[in-house]
Write an enzyme that holds these catalytic residues in place. Structure first.
Site, PDB file in Angstrom:
ATOM      1  N   ASP A  11       0.832  -1.230   0.027  1.00  0.00           N
ATOM      2  CA  ASP A  11       0.000  -0.060   0.111  1.00  0.00           C
ATOM      3  C   ASP A  11       0.816   1.325  -0.010  1.00  0.00           C
ATOM      4  O   ASP A  11       1.684   1.328   1.036  1.00  0.00           O
ATOM      5  CB  ASP A  11      -0.976  -0.011   1.358  1.00  0.00           C
ATOM      6  CG  ASP A  11      -2.066   0.987   1.072  1.00  0.00           C
ATOM      7  OD1 ASP A  11      -2.220   1.686   0.116  1.00  0.00           O
ATOM      8  OD2 ASP A  11      -2.887   0.945   1.917  1.00  0.00           O
ATOM      9  N   ASP A 105      -2.609   2.292  -6.220  1.00  0.00           N
ATOM     10  CA  ASP A 105      -1.584   2.315  -5.180  1.00  0.00           C
ATOM     11  C   ASP A 105      -1.769   1.104  -4.298  1.00  0.00           C
ATOM     12  O   ASP A 105      -0.898   1.119  -3.317  1.00  0.00           O
ATOM     13  CB  ASP A 105      -1.853   3.532  -4.214  1.00  0.00           C
ATOM     14  CG  ASP A 105      -3.114   3.509  -3.539  1.00  0.00           C
ATOM     15  OD1 ASP A 105      -4.211   2.886  -4.071  1.00  0.00           O
ATOM     16  OD2 ASP A 105      -3.159   4.140  -2.381  1.00  0.00           O
ATOM     17  N   GLU A 106      -2.301  -0.002  -4.588  1.00  0.00           N
ATOM     18  CA  GLU A 106      -2.448  -1.150  -3.562  1.00  0.00           C
ATOM     19  C   GLU A 106      -2.728  -2.572  -4.468  1.00  0.00           C
ATOM     20  O   GLU A 106      -3.248  -2.766  -5.536  1.00  0.00           O
ATOM     21  CB  GLU A 106      -3.768  -0.849  -3.043  1.00  0.00           C
ATOM     22  CG  GLU A 106      -3.937  -1.712  -1.824  1.00  0.00           C
ATOM     23  CD  GLU A 106      -5.152  -1.480  -1.008  1.00  0.00           C
ATOM     24  OE1 GLU A 106      -5.506  -2.088  -0.081  1.00  0.00           O
ATOM     25  OE2 GLU A 106      -5.980  -0.462  -1.325  1.00  0.00           O
TER      26      GLU A 106
END
Length: 491
Positions: A11, A105-106
């Site tokens: 993350d 983003d993850e």
């Protein structure tokens, strides 16, 4: 559940805001808020400096401004974020063929499937290497969680924030989860948490002790049984490399309610075109067109029409959305419009009627072409609902300047070079001239119509990044002492 912590969850830390700070030297170490800047805008991401004032994702932007009046407020630059995300996902792809992106983003990574880790020590080492590689390539930090299941890996990465690595050793899941609040578990939202609280259950340990039968009685068979398994640390979900999208959609929230029926139709057609752009960008087509209308009183209506076959023709989607609009009463005003396509397929059915519609559309210039684009809603987790942020501007010079020169976006001046917009209004635009690798730059002000000033593309956050094309060279070797239960590493 696995006997080794070979599921990794990455993350990125305050992704949008961190990317803006990396791109703008003058903002490093200062509070930064990214999101819709209009009266109805929502925070997409806040830097850790801004979070100290209580600003967080999904907060109304007006509230954020009250909490942190001196923060830098920027309009999202999705072109930059997607570019950085591509770099990160490429690194993850070198670790395993099983990478499951959840947002820009993850992502989850199955290290065992890639042969890059098979025990605690090797998993920790690859996690450390990954964080180093991400910082070297993008200049940004990410937090890594490692565990024997997806649920625990995600919890571990949250515990590692910001800029850290956390491992939850297999066999310790039940003990680790016990003191945590029930909302830690996936699928437990505010309503479910309140229902459980009234039943005397506030921690994960309370759920485990209550037993499956009691949770099924309270929440139903499917949810209750699933929650009981998770409360005991049991999660067998695999990492899925391809997450098949079920729909593609875009929507805009307007700074002021729209009352003009012609304007509403124009906005619907514009949204239909943006939706098709996303559809084509994903290499897909769709069969069902969906229209979403939120009216002045917050009542939300949806209408849908199923076509004869899948299409990615903008004229077909525009006309279908316009037909759906005819069945909606917009009296009183419209605050949000959305257009989506569902029933996705990997092929397009040829349609002569669609071709004819496209030719008709091309022959008619769009009405009200000078109208300003509305402000998008950018609520939710920074990776979970990414939407194109339109720029506000509703008929006067200051608003039109804000639309032309969005705060935070890139510009280039013939004399001063590359910079970014600090703000605009009353016929002027203020620009700070600096680049990702430069010292904080000087500020200058220009007329909004200065011919020497033009919009520019974002610059790379890291120039001459190291080559990771052969990384990782081999499976990391175990380190003595790295395999202790619950091992964690600071930056």
């Amino acid at each position: 559940m696995r006997a080794a912590p070979t599921i990794l969850h990455l993350d990125m830390d305050a992704f949008y805001a961190s990317a803006e700070q990396a791109a703008k030297p003058s903002l490093r170490g200062k509070p930064v808020v990214v999101g819709g800047l209009g009266p109805r805008g929502v925070v997409a991401t806040a830097s850790y400096e801004a979070r100290r004032f209580g600003v967080h994702s999904a907060m109304p932007m007006a509230q954020a401004r009250r909490l942190a009046p001196n923060a830098a407020y920027l309009v999202p630059r999705f072109a930059l974020y997607r570019s950085v995300s591509d770099q990160v996902m490429e690194l993850l792809g070198r670790l395993s063929p099983l990478v499951e992106p959840l947002s820009l983003d993850e992502a989850f990574v199955d290290l065992e499937a890639g042969g890059t880790a098979d025990d605690t020590a090797s998993a920790l080492e690859i996690g450390r290497q990954l964080r180093e590689a991400i910082e070297a390539v993008t200049g940004l930090s990410g937090s890594v969680g490692l565990a024997g299941s997806k649920m625990l890996a995600k919890i571990a990465s949250e515990e590692a924030k910001p800029d850290g690595i956390r491992l939850i050793a297999p066999g310790t899941e039940r003990e680790h989860l016990a003191p945590m609040p029930v909302r830690t578990l996936p699928g437990v939202g505010p309503a479910t948490a309140d229902h459980l609280r009234r039943a005397g259950m506030t921690t994960v340990d309370d759920l485990a002790e209550a037993g499956e039968a009691e949770l099924v009685r309270l929440l139903g068979k499917a949810h209750g049984a699933s929650l009981h398994r998770m409360a005991n640390g049991l999660d067998d979900r695999p990492v899925v490399a391809e997450r098949d999208a079920k729909s593609v959609s875009v929507e805009d929230t307007f700074d002021m309610d729209l009352h003009d029926r012609v304007r509403v139709r124009t906005e619907v057609e514009r949204l239909a075109d943006r939706c098709v752009q996303r559809l084509r960008g994903a290499g897909r087509s769709g069969r069902t067109v969906v229209l979403k209308v939120r009216r002045y009183d917050f009542s939300t209506l949806t209408r849908s029409e199923t076509l004869r076959g899948p299409t990615d023709d903008p004229a077909v989607v525009r006309e279908a959305a316009a037909r759906l609009l005819e069945s909606v009463d917009t009296t009183g005003g419209v605050r949000l419009l959305g257009v989506g396509v569902t029933g996705l397929a990997d092929f397009t059915q040829e349609d002569l009627f669609a071709q004819a519609a496209g030719e008709r559309a091309a022959a008619v210039p769009p009405e009200d072409a000078a109208e300003a684009r509305p402000q998008d809603d950018t609520g939710g987790h920074e990776g979970a609902a990414e939407r194109e942020a339109g720029q506000q501007g509703r008929g006067n010079a200051e608003q039109l300047a804000a639309r032309r020169w969005p705060a935070g976006h890139d510009v280039c001046h013939e004399v001063h070079g590359h910079g970014w917009v600090q703000g605009s209004g009353v016929g002027r635009v203020t620009v700070r001239f600096e680049e990702p690798g430069s010292p904080p730059g000087r500020v200058r002000t220009f007329r909004v119509d200065d011919p020497a000033l033009r919009a520019a593309e974002p610059l790379p956050l890291v120039r001459d990044a190291p080559d990771y094309s052969s990384w990782p060279a081999s499976r990391p070797k175990s380190r003595s002492g790295a395999g202790s239960p619950g091992a964690a590493s600071s930056p």
